[in-house]
Each structure stands twice: as C-alpha cells, then as structure tokens.
Design a protein around this motif. Sequence first.
Motif, PDB file in Angstrom:
ATOM      1  N   LEU A  86      86.846  21.617  70.635  1.00  0.00           N
ATOM      2  CA  LEU A  86      86.269  21.048  69.412  1.00  0.00           C
ATOM      3  C   LEU A  86      84.850  21.562  69.156  1.00  0.00           C
ATOM      4  O   LEU A  86      84.203  21.116  68.208  1.00  0.00           O
ATOM      5  CB  LEU A  86      86.259  19.515  69.489  1.00  0.00           C
ATOM      6  N   ARG A  87      84.386  22.486  69.968  1.00  0.00           N
ATOM      7  CA  ARG A  87      83.079  23.082  69.700  1.00  0.00           C
ATOM      8  C   ARG A  87      83.145  23.875  68.413  1.00  0.00           C
ATOM      9  O   ARG A  87      84.181  24.437  68.063  1.00  0.00           O
ATOM     10  CB  ARG A  87      82.651  23.971  70.860  1.00  0.00           C
ATOM     11  N   SER A  88      82.034  23.909  67.693  1.00  0.00           N
ATOM     12  CA  SER A  88      82.078  24.466  66.341  1.00  0.00           C
ATOM     13  C   SER A  88      80.853  25.312  66.045  1.00  0.00           C
ATOM     14  O   SER A  88      79.751  25.022  66.514  1.00  0.00           O
ATOM     15  CB  SER A  88      82.170  23.310  65.327  1.00  0.00           C
ATOM     16  N   ASN A  89      81.054  26.357  65.257  1.00  0.00           N
ATOM     17  CA  ASN A  89      79.943  27.130  64.699  1.00  0.00           C
ATOM     18  C   ASN A  89      79.377  26.446  63.458  1.00  0.00           C
ATOM     19  O   ASN A  89      78.352  26.872  62.926  1.00  0.00           O
ATOM     20  CB  ASN A  89      80.405  28.544  64.333  1.00  0.00           C
ATOM     21  N   LEU A  90      80.064  25.411  63.004  1.00  0.00           N
ATOM     22  CA  LEU A  90      79.632  24.667  61.822  1.00  0.00           C
ATOM     23  C   LEU A  90      79.122  23.299  62.263  1.00  0.00           C
ATOM     24  O   LEU A  90      79.532  22.256  61.757  1.00  0.00           O
ATOM     25  CB  LEU A  90      80.799  24.507  60.839  1.00  0.00           C
ATOM     26  N   ASP A  91      78.221  23.300  63.228  1.00  0.00           N
ATOM     27  CA  ASP A  91      77.746  22.057  63.821  1.00  0.00           C
ATOM     28  C   ASP A  91      76.550  21.515  63.045  1.00  0.00           C
ATOM     29  O   ASP A  91      75.442  21.395  63.563  1.00  0.00           O
ATOM     30  CB  ASP A  91      77.399  22.277  65.283  1.00  0.00           C
ATOM     31  N   PHE A  92      76.781  21.215  61.775  1.00  0.00           N
ATOM     32  CA  PHE A  92      75.735  20.683  60.894  1.00  0.00           C
ATOM     33  C   PHE A  92      76.396  19.869  59.794  1.00  0.00           C
ATOM     34  O   PHE A  92      77.618  19.901  59.615  1.00  0.00           O
ATOM     35  CB  PHE A  92      74.903  21.820  60.288  1.00  0.00           C
ATOM     36  N   ILE A  93      75.588  19.145  59.071  1.00  0.00           N
ATOM     37  CA  ILE A  93      76.040  18.365  57.921  1.00  0.00           C
ATOM     38  C   ILE A  93      75.108  18.688  56.759  1.00  0.00           C
ATOM     39  O   ILE A  93      73.888  18.756  56.940  1.00  0.00           O
ATOM     40  CB  ILE A  93      76.010  16.855  58.220  1.00  0.00           C
ATOM     41  N   ILE A  94      75.680  18.904  55.588  1.00  0.00           N
ATOM     42  CA  ILE A  94      74.868  19.168  54.391  1.00  0.00           C
ATOM     43  C   ILE A  94      75.226  18.145  53.319  1.00  0.00           C
ATOM     44  O   ILE A  94      76.383  18.039  52.917  1.00  0.00           O
ATOM     45  CB  ILE A  94      75.094  20.589  53.857  1.00  0.00           C
ATOM     46  N   GLU A  95      74.244  17.383  52.896  1.00  0.00           N
ATOM     47  CA  GLU A  95      74.436  16.391  51.840  1.00  0.00           C
ATOM     48  C   GLU A  95      73.727  16.858  50.569  1.00  0.00           C
ATOM     49  O   GLU A  95      72.578  17.302  50.630  1.00  0.00           O
ATOM     50  CB  GLU A  95      73.912  15.025  52.280  1.00  0.00           C
ATOM     51  N   LYS A  96      74.428  16.731  49.451  1.00  0.00           N
ATOM     52  CA  LYS A  96      73.844  17.100  48.165  1.00  0.00           C
ATOM     53  C   LYS A  96      73.792  15.869  47.267  1.00  0.00           C
ATOM     54  O   LYS A  96      74.754  15.096  47.193  1.00  0.00           O
ATOM     55  CB  LYS A  96      74.662  18.189  47.473  1.00  0.00           C
ATOM     56  N   ASP A  97      72.668  15.703  46.590  1.00  0.00           N
ATOM     57  CA  ASP A  97      72.492  14.621  45.618  1.00  0.00           C
ATOM     58  C   ASP A  97      72.445  15.259  44.241  1.00  0.00           C
ATOM     59  O   ASP A  97      71.499  15.972  43.907  1.00  0.00           O
ATOM     60  CB  ASP A  97      71.193  13.863  45.916  1.00  0.00           C
ATOM     61  N   TYR A  98      73.460  15.009  43.437  1.00  0.00           N
ATOM     62  CA  TYR A  98      73.558  15.667  42.131  1.00  0.00           C
ATOM     63  C   TYR A  98      72.448  15.219  41.183  1.00  0.00           C
ATOM     64  O   TYR A  98      72.001  15.991  40.325  1.00  0.00           O
ATOM     65  CB  TYR A  98      74.913  15.385  41.485  1.00  0.00           C
ATOM     66  N   LYS A  99      71.993  13.992  41.316  1.00  0.00           N
ATOM     67  CA  LYS A  99      70.986  13.468  40.387  1.00  0.00           C
ATOM     68  C   LYS A  99      69.619  14.107  40.619  1.00  0.00           C
ATOM     69  O   LYS A  99      68.918  14.467  39.680  1.00  0.00           O
ATOM     70  CB  LYS A  99      70.888  11.949  40.524  1.00  0.00           C
ATOM     71  N   THR A 100      69.250  14.231  41.886  1.00  0.00           N
ATOM     72  CA  THR A 100      67.929  14.781  42.205  1.00  0.00           C
ATOM     73  C   THR A 100      67.967  16.281  42.463  1.00  0.00           C
ATOM     74  O   THR A 100      66.932  16.947  42.434  1.00  0.00           O
ATOM     75  CB  THR A 100      67.346  14.092  43.452  1.00  0.00           C
ATOM     76  N   GLY A 101      69.164  16.800  42.750  1.00  0.00           N
ATOM     77  CA  GLY A 101      69.292  18.212  43.082  1.00  0.00           C
ATOM     78  C   GLY A 101      68.928  18.526  44.521  1.00  0.00           C
ATOM     79  O   GLY A 101      68.912  19.694  44.925  1.00  0.00           O
TER      80      GLY A 101
END
Length: 269
Positions: A86-101
């Motif tokens: 389960l190890r990953s090269n995508l070991d991050f989280i990205i959150e986007k807020d459409y209102k504030t950009g």
Amino acid sequence: MKKIALLILVICSQIIFSQANRFVYQVTMKPDSTDRNNTRSEIAHLDISGANSIFYGENRMKRDSVIGRMRQTGSFNFDRTQMQNLRSNLDFIIEKDYKTGKKIYQARILRDQYAYEEDRPMDWKILPETATIGEYKTQKAETQFAGRTWYAWFTTEVPFQDGPYKFSGLPGLIVKVEDSKGDYSFDLKEAKKITEIASFEQRGSTIPVKRAAFEKQQEQFRKDPMAAISSASGGRGNMRIQMDPNQRKQMEERQKEELKKNNNPIELK
C-alpha cells in the motif's frame, strides 16, 4: 396527488444534489529518470462536493483505513507485506476551494504533517485540437507548471472546472493530462456518484508553512534521511527510534536506495 408528486420531486432533488462525485484516474509515472523502462501505475481519486474537492491516492486511503481499524481495536499486529503493497508515490492530499481559489497541499515528512497553499498560478493556453477520449469530447490545452510543460484534454460535458493533482481552471473537467516528456500521465477511467467525499483522520497537528519552506524540508530529508530521522528521534518525545548500529546501517541503505530510485519528481522546480 399534485402535492405528493411535488414532494417526491423535492426529496429526489435533495438526494441527487446531496451526493458527491468521484472521478477515478489512473496515474502513470516514471519516477527514475535513469531507468525509462521503470513505469509505475496507481489509482487516484478526485472527489467533488459542492464548492470543494479533494485529490488523493487510493493506496493512501486504504492504508489509513487499515491503521484506523488497528487504532479502534487496539491491535497493531498487521501484515507487513500488505502495508508494503500500500506504499504510494501519491502520498499527499490536495484540497481545492472553488470559492476562494485556494489549493492546499498536505504531506508528511517523517511524522510531521505539513500543509501549504499553492502560490503559483496555472495559466492555460487553449488549443484548437480536439479528440474523443472514452465517452467524452475533449479539447486540448497547454500550461507551464513547476518546471514541466503539461498538455491537458478537458470536456465541457462535465460541469466541474477541476482535474487531478493541482490541475484546474479550464472550462470543464480534465479527462487527461500529461507532461511533454512522458514522465507523468493522469487518465480518467471512471466517474460515479458517492454519498460523501473521502475524509482522512489527522494524527497530530498540521504545521502550516510556505511552499518554499516545505520544499526545503523535503530536500534536506532527501539529502540526508538518517540525519533527519536522528534529529526527529532526539528532539521529539512522540518519536522514539532506537537502533543498534547494524539496524541503522540497514535502514540507511534502504532509505538511500529508495530515494535513488525516486529522482524524477512531478515538480522539478
């Protein structure tokens, strides 16, 4: 009867609009620039609900689920092979807020969880080229971001101006995006409704930093991972790493070998 029909329509509408959307991407990577035949592939999710989205690797979600169950049961006997898989090269989280950009990137370095706001604009040039990808009619666009030239194919048939990773800002959903060298590619494989977007348990506090500060910490770890581990184990009460010289040498060699094979990050600068 009309009132009942109207009530049913209202309830159905609430159910539909309370649902979230999940877009499943296959991410193909060449993490080792010295071995172009070494290609890795992972699944990632883009969950969208209301005016927010979250992008994360599927393995990250599965690993957190396993750890969560262990915490609930109090049993920390686990299959090491399973966790390794389960190890990953995508070991991050990205959150986007459409209102504030705002785009918030979260990742760990050792046991510290960091978060920074992406401060680089993503300026797209929409090109005349079109293509049908899967079931979607798409149009091509180009941008320069983080040291790479990226080509994206977006569709106006899906009303979300979003995409995988940090990519967004086109007049529709990004169905495919790849860099000009062929090192990274994100390809939409599935779209479905879900009851709610994924949430991740935060263990400990998150340290807000500027992007440059995070990248400096990351680079220091890459240059000398054992020094970073020793510093963490000596300076933080919640992290105790006790190793004999042989264990330390094995860990150091393993860390160096792993970092050596991951010399081609998605962001070059």
